[in-house]
Scaffold this active site. Structure first.
Site, PDB file in Angstrom:
ATOM      1  CD  GLU A 128      -3.245   0.335   2.119  1.00 39.25           C
ATOM      2  OE1 GLU A 128      -4.399   0.029   1.798  1.00 39.25           O
ATOM      3  OE2 GLU A 128      -2.873   0.432   3.306  1.00 39.25           O
ATOM      4  CG  HIS A 152       6.632 -29.688  -0.280  1.00 41.25           C
ATOM      5  ND1 HIS A 152       7.093 -30.964  -0.489  1.00 41.25           N
ATOM      6  CD2 HIS A 152       7.382 -29.175   0.722  1.00 41.25           C
ATOM      7  CE1 HIS A 152       8.079 -31.223   0.364  1.00 41.25           C
ATOM      8  NE2 HIS A 152       8.273 -30.146   1.112  1.00 41.25           N
ATOM      9  CE  LYS A 193     -12.195   1.734   1.301  1.00 45.92           C
ATOM     10  NZ  LYS A 193     -11.555   2.670   2.199  1.00 45.92           N
TER      11      LYS A 193
HETATM   12  O1  PA5 Z   1      -3.545   1.330   5.943  1.00 46.90           O
HETATM   13  C1  PA5 Z   1      -4.667   1.783   5.717  1.00 46.90           C
HETATM   14  O2  PA5 Z   1      -4.884   2.989   5.711  1.00 46.90           O
HETATM   15  C2  PA5 Z   1      -5.838   0.868   5.458  1.00 46.90           C
HETATM   16  O3  PA5 Z   1      -5.448  -0.449   5.339  1.00 46.90           O
HETATM   17  C3  PA5 Z   1      -6.831   0.972   6.586  1.00 46.90           C
HETATM   18  O4  PA5 Z   1      -6.186   0.632   7.774  1.00 46.90           O
HETATM   19  C4  PA5 Z   1      -8.043   0.080   6.358  1.00 46.90           C
HETATM   20  O5  PA5 Z   1      -8.653   0.405   5.151  1.00 46.90           O
HETATM   21  C5  PA5 Z   1      -9.038   0.230   7.496  1.00 46.90           C
HETATM   22  O6  PA5 Z   1      -9.404   1.545   7.627  1.00 46.90           O
HETATM   23  P1  PA5 Z   1     -10.132   2.067   8.923  1.00 46.90           P
HETATM   24  O7  PA5 Z   1      -9.229   1.894  10.087  1.00 46.90           O
HETATM   25  O8  PA5 Z   1     -10.403   3.505   8.626  1.00 46.90           O
HETATM   26  O9  PA5 Z   1     -11.394   1.257   9.088  1.00 46.90           O
END
Ligand code: PA5
Length: 449
Positions: free
Chosen positions: A291, A312, A426
Site C-alpha cells: 500500500e 512443495h 469502494k
Molecule cells: O492502511 C490503511 O490505511 C488501510 O489499510 C486501513 O487501515 C483500512 O482500510 C481500514 O481503515 P479504517 O481503520 O479507517 O477502518
C-alpha cells in the site's frame, strides 16, 4: 547491541557492496526527511517517534482495559480490516500458541481471540456467530475512519448478538472502540453508547498503527507483554535515527538493497519464513509495503511464502520461473520449544540418521539448503536474523520494517503514506449497493454488468 541483524552475503553476484554504499547519502537524506517532515506525506509521520514517546500511563490504560476484557470474556472478537487488523494479528500469531484456544478451563491461558470485519463473507460471519452463541464474549472494534464498510457490517451483527445475549448494559462494558478522536460513525456510536474508547492519532496511518492502541490493545488482550514489544521497537528507533551512519542503519540498508534490485529488474520481493507463526507478519508486511509503494505506476510487488510448506507448491516457480524475483528471509535463531527426533527400532521411515537432532536443526538445514539452491537458481537472497520469537525481537522487526518502508518509498520518489488507489473499488461497491448519493454511478455501472 542485542538486535535483529541483516545478512547480505547471498547478494554477491547480484549486487556489490559498492552498489549499496553508492546510495548511502541519498538513503540517509530519505531517513532524515522522515524525522524532519520535509517530504511527501509529512502529516503522517507520527509513527516515527511512537515507541520512544509512548508513556507508561498510556500503556497502563491499555493493559487495564485488556485485563478487564480478559477477566470477563471467554472470547474476544477483534473487528477491523487492513491496518486496523493485520498488525495485531501478526504479533498475536507470532507470540501465542494456536492450540491454546483448544484447551478448556484453567488449562487455557487466554480468552479465545477471534477476528471479524476483515471480509464480507456471510458464511464466515454465520460460523463466527454460531461459535459465539452461548459464550460470554467481548468486542474490540477498530476503525480509524470509523466508516469502513467491512468492520461496520460485522460490528452491527456482533453488537446485536452481544446485546441480546448479555443485555445492553453488560454489552457496553464488553465493547471497546478504537477510532478517531472526533470524526466518523464509530466515534459517534461509541460516544452515544458510552463505550470505552481509545484514540488513533491523526498523524499515524492505518498500516503504521500497530504500536498505537490499534495493535496494542488486541495484543495485550491476547496476554502479550506490550511494554517489551514497545521497548524492542524503541531500540531500533534509536539504532535507525537520523544521525546514525548509513553503514549501521539496518532499515536504510534494506531499503537501498530492495530498490537497487528493483532497478535491476527484480520486480517482486518474496518475504520468506520457516515458521507458520510468522504467516501474518508477512501479511502485515505485504500491506505495509504494497500500500505504501504501489502507486504512480511503480513499486515492487510484495509476495510471501511459508517454507517449507510452500516449497512443495511455489518452490518450483521460485527455483526456475521468470527471474524477476528476490527473497528476503526472516531467519529465526533459537526455537522456544524443544523436540528431539526419537530412535525407532524398526526405522521403516529411514529417519534414524536424524535421531537425537532437534526439529529446528532439520528446519535450519532445509533453510540453508534452500537459500543456496535459490541463489544458484538466480534469486538474490538477503536475510533478517531474528534471535528468537519473543516480544522484544518482534517489536524490533516491526519498527525495522516501518522505517525501511518509509525510506524505501522516498527512494522510489512516491508518497509512502497515502493510498488513493483503494478508493476505486469502494466507489463502485457503494454505487452497486445503491448508496444514496451514488445514483449516477449506479446507473453507469449497472449498464456495464
Ligand atoms: O492502511 C490503511 O490505511 C488501510 O489499510 C486501513 O487501515 C483500512 O482500510 C481500514 O481503515 P479504517 O481503520 O479507517 O477502518
Amino acid at each position: 547491541m542485542d538486535t535483529i541483524q541483516l545478512q547480505i552475503k547471498d547478494l554477491s553476484g547480484f549486487l556489490s557492496e559498492d552498489d549499496i554504499l553508492k546510495q548511502s547519502a541519498v538513503a540517509t537524506a530519505c531517513n532524515q526527511a522522515l524525522h524532519s517532515g520535509s517530504r511527501k506525506g509529512s502529516d503522517f509521520l507520527g509513527w516515527v517517534s511512537l515507541p520512544s514517546t509512548l508513556t507508561s500511563h498510556a500503556l497502563r490504560e491499555i493493559e487495564d482495559t485488556a485485563a478487564n476484557l480478559r477477566s470477563g470474556c471467554e472470547a474476544i472478537v477483534i473487528v477491523g480490516i487492513g491496518g486496523s487488523y493485520l498488525g495485531a494479528r501478526a504479533v498475536i500469531d507470532a507470540l501465542t500458541s494456536p492450540f491454546d484456544r483448544l484447551q478448556t478451563g484453567t488449562a487455557r491461558k487466554s480468552p479465545v481471540i477471534l477476528y471479524a470485519g476483515n471480509n464480507i463473507s456471510e458464511d464466515c460471519l454465520c460460523e463466527l456467530m454460531h461459535y459465539l452463541d452461548g459464550k460470554s464474549f467481548g468486542i474490540i472494534n477498530i476503525s480509524k475512519s470509523g466508516t469502513t464498510t467491512e468492520p461496520a457490517i460485522a460490528f452491527r451483527l456482533l453488537k446485536n448478538q452481544l446485546e441480546k445475549s448479555a443485555g445492553k448494559d453488560e454489552a457496553k462494558k464488553r465493547i471497546v472502540a478504537v477510532t478517531d478522536a472526533s470524526k466518523g460513525a464509530l466515534r459517534t456510536l461509541a460516544d452515544t453508547e458510552g463505550y470505552k474508547t481509545f484514540v488513533i492519532p491523526d498523524n499515524v496511518g492505518g498500516r503504521y498503527s500497530v504500536l498505537t492502541p490499534v495493535g496494542l490493545l488486541p495484543i495485550a488482550a491476547a496476554g502479550i507483554d506490550i511494554r517489551t514489544l514497545v521497548a524492542g521497537a524503541a531500540e531500533i528507533e534509536k539504532a535507525a535515527g537520523p544521525a546514525v551512519s548509513f553503514d549501521y542503519n539496518l532499515p536504510a540498508i534494506y531499503a537501498v538493497i530492495r530498490n537497487e534490485l528493483y532497478k535491476r529488474g527484480k520486480k517482486i520481493e518474496i518475504l520468506v519464513n520457516y515458521h507458520p507463526k510468522l504467516h501474518f507478519l508477512s501479511e502485515w508486511w505485504k500491506q505495509l509495503f504494497g500500500e505504501s509503494e504501489g502507486k504512480d505506476g511503480v513499486g515492487i510487488f510484495p509476495a510471501a511464502v511459508d517454507f517449507t510448506t510452500d516449497l512443495h507448491s511455489m518452490g518450483q516457480w521460485i527455483q526456475e520461473g521468470e527471474r524477476t524475483i528476490f527473497e528476503t528471509v526472516m531467519t529465526v535463531g533459537e526455537a522456544n520449544g524443544k523436540a528431539l527426533i526419537p530412535h525407532d527400532e524398526m526405522n521403516l521411515d529411514g529417519l534414524n540418521y536424524l535421531e537425537g537432532k532437534r526439529i529446528s536443526e532439520v528446519n535450519r538445514m532445509a533453510e540453508l539448503g534452500t537459500r543456496i539452491a535459490h541463489v544458484d537458481g538466480g534469486v538474490p537472497n538477503l536475510a533478517i536474523a531474528i534471535p528468537r520469537l519473543n516480544e522484544k525481537y518482534i517489536g524490533q522487526l516491526i519498527y525495522f520494517f516501518e522505517k525501511a518502508c518509509g525510506i524505501s518509498g522516498y527512494l522510489l520518489g512516491i508518497n509512502p503514506f497515502n493510498q488513493p488507489g483503494v478508493e476505486a473499488y469502494k466507489k463502485n461497491m457503494f454505487a452497486l449497493l445503491e448508496k444514496p448519493g451514488y445514483e449516477k454511478a449506479t446507473q453507469a455501472l449497472k449498464a456495464r454488468l
